[in-house]
Design an enzyme around this catalytic site. Sequence first.
Site, PDB file in Angstrom:
ATOM      1  N   LYS A  11       0.830  -1.209   0.000  1.00 21.26           N
ATOM      2  CA  LYS A  11       0.000   0.000   0.000  1.00 21.26           C
ATOM      3  C   LYS A  11       0.871   1.268   0.000  1.00 21.26           C
ATOM      4  CE  LYS A  11      -3.533  -2.170   2.967  1.00 21.26           C
ATOM      5  NZ  LYS A  11      -4.502  -1.854   4.042  1.00 21.26           N
ATOM      6  N   TYR A  51     -12.536  -2.526  -2.836  1.00 18.88           N
ATOM      7  CA  TYR A  51     -13.123  -2.575  -1.494  1.00 18.88           C
ATOM      8  C   TYR A  51     -14.656  -2.672  -1.510  1.00 18.88           C
ATOM      9  CZ  TYR A  51      -8.649  -1.614   0.831  1.00 18.88           C
ATOM     10  OH  TYR A  51      -7.368  -1.708   1.330  1.00 18.88           O
ATOM     11  N   ARG A 100      -1.442 -14.735   4.190  1.00 17.17           N
ATOM     12  CA  ARG A 100      -2.059 -14.047   5.351  1.00 17.17           C
ATOM     13  C   ARG A 100      -1.217 -14.274   6.610  1.00 17.17           C
ATOM     14  NH1 ARG A 100      -6.345 -10.155   5.017  1.00 17.17           N
ATOM     15  NH2 ARG A 100      -6.820 -10.612   7.168  1.00 17.17           N
ATOM     16  N   THR A 106      -5.135  -7.572  10.898  1.00 15.55           N
ATOM     17  CA  THR A 106      -5.414  -6.225  10.378  1.00 15.55           C
ATOM     18  C   THR A 106      -4.805  -5.106  11.216  1.00 15.55           C
ATOM     19  OG1 THR A 106      -7.515  -7.161   9.611  1.00 15.55           O
ATOM     20  CG2 THR A 106      -7.303  -4.753   9.580  1.00 15.55           C
ATOM     21  N   ARG A 117       2.882  -6.838   9.032  1.00 13.62           N
ATOM     22  CA  ARG A 117       2.141  -5.768   9.708  1.00 13.62           C
ATOM     23  C   ARG A 117       2.645  -5.543  11.132  1.00 13.62           C
ATOM     24  NH1 ARG A 117      -3.960  -7.317   7.606  1.00 13.62           N
ATOM     25  NH2 ARG A 117      -3.935  -6.057   5.704  1.00 13.62           N
ATOM     26  N   ASN A 132      -1.018  -0.339   7.679  1.00 16.78           N
ATOM     27  CA  ASN A 132      -0.588  -1.736   7.872  1.00 16.78           C
ATOM     28  C   ASN A 132       0.161  -2.310   6.657  1.00 16.78           C
ATOM     29  OD1 ASN A 132      -2.798  -2.134   6.247  1.00 16.78           O
ATOM     30  ND2 ASN A 132      -4.005  -3.259   7.753  1.00 16.78           N
ATOM     31  N   HIS A 135      -1.917  -5.226   1.743  1.00 16.95           N
ATOM     32  CA  HIS A 135      -3.212  -5.903   1.674  1.00 16.95           C
ATOM     33  C   HIS A 135      -2.946  -7.334   1.234  1.00 16.95           C
ATOM     34  CE1 HIS A 135      -7.248  -7.052   0.355  1.00 16.95           C
ATOM     35  NE2 HIS A 135      -6.649  -7.530  -0.729  1.00 16.95           N
ATOM     36  N   GLU A 146     -10.349 -10.359  -6.733  1.00 12.82           N
ATOM     37  CA  GLU A 146      -9.402  -9.239  -6.665  1.00 12.82           C
ATOM     38  C   GLU A 146      -8.352  -9.314  -7.785  1.00 12.82           C
ATOM     39  OE1 GLU A 146      -7.862  -9.341  -2.682  1.00 12.82           O
ATOM     40  OE2 GLU A 146      -9.776  -8.739  -1.803  1.00 12.82           O
TER      41      GLU A 146
END
Length: 157
Positions: A11, A51, A100, A106, A117, A132, A135, A146
Site C-alpha cells: 500500500k 473494497y 495471510r 489487520t 504488519r 498496515n 493488503h 481481486e
Amino acid sequence: MAIERTLVLIKPDGMQRHLAGLSIDRLDNTHLDMVGAKVVSVTEELAHKHYALLEGHGVFADKEQYQQLINFIKGDYHGVSYRRVIALVYKGENAVKGIRAAVGVTNPEEASPDTIRGAFGRICRKFGYFENVVHASGNPEEAEREIGIWFKPEEIV
Ligand code: ADP
C-alpha cells in the site's frame, strides 16, 4: 491441498516508507511463487471495485470511514510522489492462508512481530487509520475476484 492464487498490495504507506523490498522478502520466505507484479496508480474507480464488499459493513458502515479507506489506497495521505501501490500475485499450495500468515492480522498493534504488519505497521495517531503496509486477500474466492480487478489474464505468468 489446493493450489491457489492470492493478491497482495504493497500500500502507499509501504511505498512511502520504502518497505516494498522488506515486505517482498517476507512474502518470498513463504516459498510460494510470485506470478504477477506491477506498479499501479490507483484510481477512485479501482479503489471502489477493490473494497466493494466492505462498503457499509463493520467500521465501514460509517461513510467517512469508508471514504478514508478509499483515499488511503489511492495514496491521498502519503504525498503526491507515493500515489501508487505494487500489486502482486502469489501462487501455490494454500497460498491465501500462507500469505495471510506472513502478513499478520489487520490491526498492526495486534499483529505478531514476526509478520509484515506486526514488524512494520503502525496506527496513524492523528486520524486513527491503520498504516498496515500491505493488503492480502482473505479467502480463495475473494482472491480470484481481486486478481481479476487488478490484472489482465496475460499479465500473469
Ligand atoms: P484486512 O486488510 O486485514 O483484510 P479488512 O478487509 O477488514 O482487513 O479491512 C481493510 C483495511 O481497512 C485494513 O487493511 C485496514 O487498512 C483498514 N481497517 C480495517 N479495520 C480498521 C479499523 N478498525 N480502523 C482503521 N482502519 C481499519
